[in-house]
Design an enzyme around this catalytic site. Structure first.
Site, PDB file in Angstrom:
ATOM      1  N   TYR A  49       0.816  -1.212   0.000  1.00  0.00           N
ATOM      2  CA  TYR A  49       0.000   0.000   0.000  1.00  0.00           C
ATOM      3  C   TYR A  49       0.855   1.270   0.000  1.00  0.00           C
ATOM      4  O   TYR A  49       0.371   2.343   0.402  1.00  0.00           O
ATOM      5  CB  TYR A  49      -0.947  -0.015   1.205  1.00  0.00           C
ATOM      6  N   PHE A  57      -5.725   7.531   6.164  1.00  0.00           N
ATOM      7  CA  PHE A  57      -6.191   6.197   6.575  1.00  0.00           C
ATOM      8  C   PHE A  57      -5.116   5.119   6.434  1.00  0.00           C
ATOM      9  O   PHE A  57      -5.401   3.932   6.593  1.00  0.00           O
ATOM     10  CB  PHE A  57      -7.457   5.810   5.794  1.00  0.00           C
ATOM     11  N   THR A  91     -14.658   0.966  -5.290  1.00  0.00           N
ATOM     12  CA  THR A  91     -13.931   0.815  -4.017  1.00  0.00           C
ATOM     13  C   THR A  91     -14.869   0.936  -2.822  1.00  0.00           C
ATOM     14  O   THR A  91     -14.775   0.166  -1.868  1.00  0.00           O
ATOM     15  CB  THR A  91     -12.822   1.901  -3.916  1.00  0.00           C
ATOM     16  N   ASN A 112     -13.741  -3.749   2.367  1.00  0.00           N
ATOM     17  CA  ASN A 112     -14.404  -3.870   1.064  1.00  0.00           C
ATOM     18  C   ASN A 112     -14.088  -5.191   0.365  1.00  0.00           C
ATOM     19  O   ASN A 112     -14.043  -5.292  -0.851  1.00  0.00           O
ATOM     20  CB  ASN A 112     -14.111  -2.650   0.174  1.00  0.00           C
ATOM     21  N   HIS A 115      -9.190  -6.972  -2.945  1.00  0.00           N
ATOM     22  CA  HIS A 115      -8.265  -6.041  -3.611  1.00  0.00           C
ATOM     23  C   HIS A 115      -7.946  -6.604  -4.987  1.00  0.00           C
ATOM     24  O   HIS A 115      -7.802  -7.820  -5.147  1.00  0.00           O
ATOM     25  CB  HIS A 115      -6.964  -5.898  -2.817  1.00  0.00           C
TER      26      HIS A 115
HETATM   27  P1  CMP Z   1      -7.868  -1.366  -2.158  1.00  0.00           P
HETATM   28  O1  CMP Z   1      -8.352  -1.606  -3.535  1.00  0.00           O
HETATM   29  O2  CMP Z   1      -7.316  -2.516  -1.388  1.00  0.00           O
HETATM   30  O3  CMP Z   1      -6.743  -0.224  -2.215  1.00  0.00           O
HETATM   31  C1  CMP Z   1      -6.600   0.775  -1.254  1.00  0.00           C
HETATM   32  C2  CMP Z   1      -7.587   0.653  -0.153  1.00  0.00           C
HETATM   33  O4  CMP Z   1      -7.706   1.772   0.675  1.00  0.00           O
HETATM   34  C3  CMP Z   1      -8.955   0.489  -0.747  1.00  0.00           C
HETATM   35  O5  CMP Z   1      -9.077  -0.779  -1.323  1.00  0.00           O
HETATM   36  C4  CMP Z   1      -9.847   0.747   0.469  1.00  0.00           C
HETATM   37  O6  CMP Z   1     -10.128  -0.447   1.178  1.00  0.00           O
HETATM   38  C5  CMP Z   1      -8.960   1.625   1.308  1.00  0.00           C
HETATM   39  N1  CMP Z   1      -9.543   2.961   1.486  1.00  0.00           N
HETATM   40  C6  CMP Z   1      -9.815   3.854   0.543  1.00  0.00           C
HETATM   41  N2  CMP Z   1     -10.355   4.957   1.101  1.00  0.00           N
HETATM   42  C7  CMP Z   1     -10.410   4.734   2.440  1.00  0.00           C
HETATM   43  C8  CMP Z   1     -10.856   5.502   3.551  1.00  0.00           C
HETATM   44  N3  CMP Z   1     -11.371   6.724   3.396  1.00  0.00           N
HETATM   45  N4  CMP Z   1     -10.777   4.941   4.775  1.00  0.00           N
HETATM   46  C9  CMP Z   1     -10.251   3.685   4.928  1.00  0.00           C
HETATM   47  N5  CMP Z   1      -9.799   2.929   3.911  1.00  0.00           N
HETATM   48  C10 CMP Z   1      -9.887   3.442   2.686  1.00  0.00           C
END
Ligand code: CMP
Length: 143
Positions: A49, A57, A91, A112, A115
């Protein structure tokens, strides 16, 4: 053939969604090239990440993704990167269309479910972060 890195996140594993998610990609016609259940170490999560390092976050994101087992996968097929993203949905699961994975099962932007790589460059980077070359299996699949 194009490959993508896809990962059922800790919430998806906890909610018994591994089989459902694997089934969707198999049913679509993609080929599973690698898979493992693992607990992501902190340093790997921070690398994975890395592009979100400055986001407020980031800490929450790393804490969550390392909080329990994930199911890491490599899927192969024509246009698999963008098609998998379409199948995952937006997302934020609250904005994701019904019949997408996040639309059907997701509850919050942090939790969510899944990924998926967003470009050929990130697919290559993420696959090599999570898998050794020998863990990617090349085989022929009958139609
Ligand atoms: P992912 O596709 O795994 O890539 C980055 C991740 O950041 C995304 O999925 C979300 O799960 C997470 N994410 C994005 N926006 C937020 C937020 N506002 N608060 C917490 N997590 C976030």
């Amino acid at each position: 053939m194009e490959k993508s890195f896809l990962m059922v996140k800790p919430d998806g594993v906890q909610r018994n969604l591994v089989g459902e998610i694997v089934n969707r990609f198999e049913a679509k016609g993609f080929k599973l090239a690698g898979a493992k259940l693992m607990v992501i170490p902190n340093d790997l999560a921070e690398q994975h990440y890395g592009e979100h390092k400055e986001r407020p976050f980031f800490g929450e994101l790393v804490d969550f993704i390392t909080s329990g087992p994930v199911f890491a996968m490599v899927w192969e097929g024509e246009n698999v990167i963008s098609t998998a993203r379409t199948m995952m949905g937006k997302t934020n699961p609250l904005e994701a269309s019904p019949s997408t994975i996040r639309g059907d099962f997701g509850v919050s932007v942090g939790k969510n479910i899944i990924h998926g790589s967003d470009s050929p460059e990130s697919a290559e980077r993420e696959i090599s972060l999570f898998f050794d070359e020998k863990e990617i299996i090349s085989y022929t699949k009958q139609d």
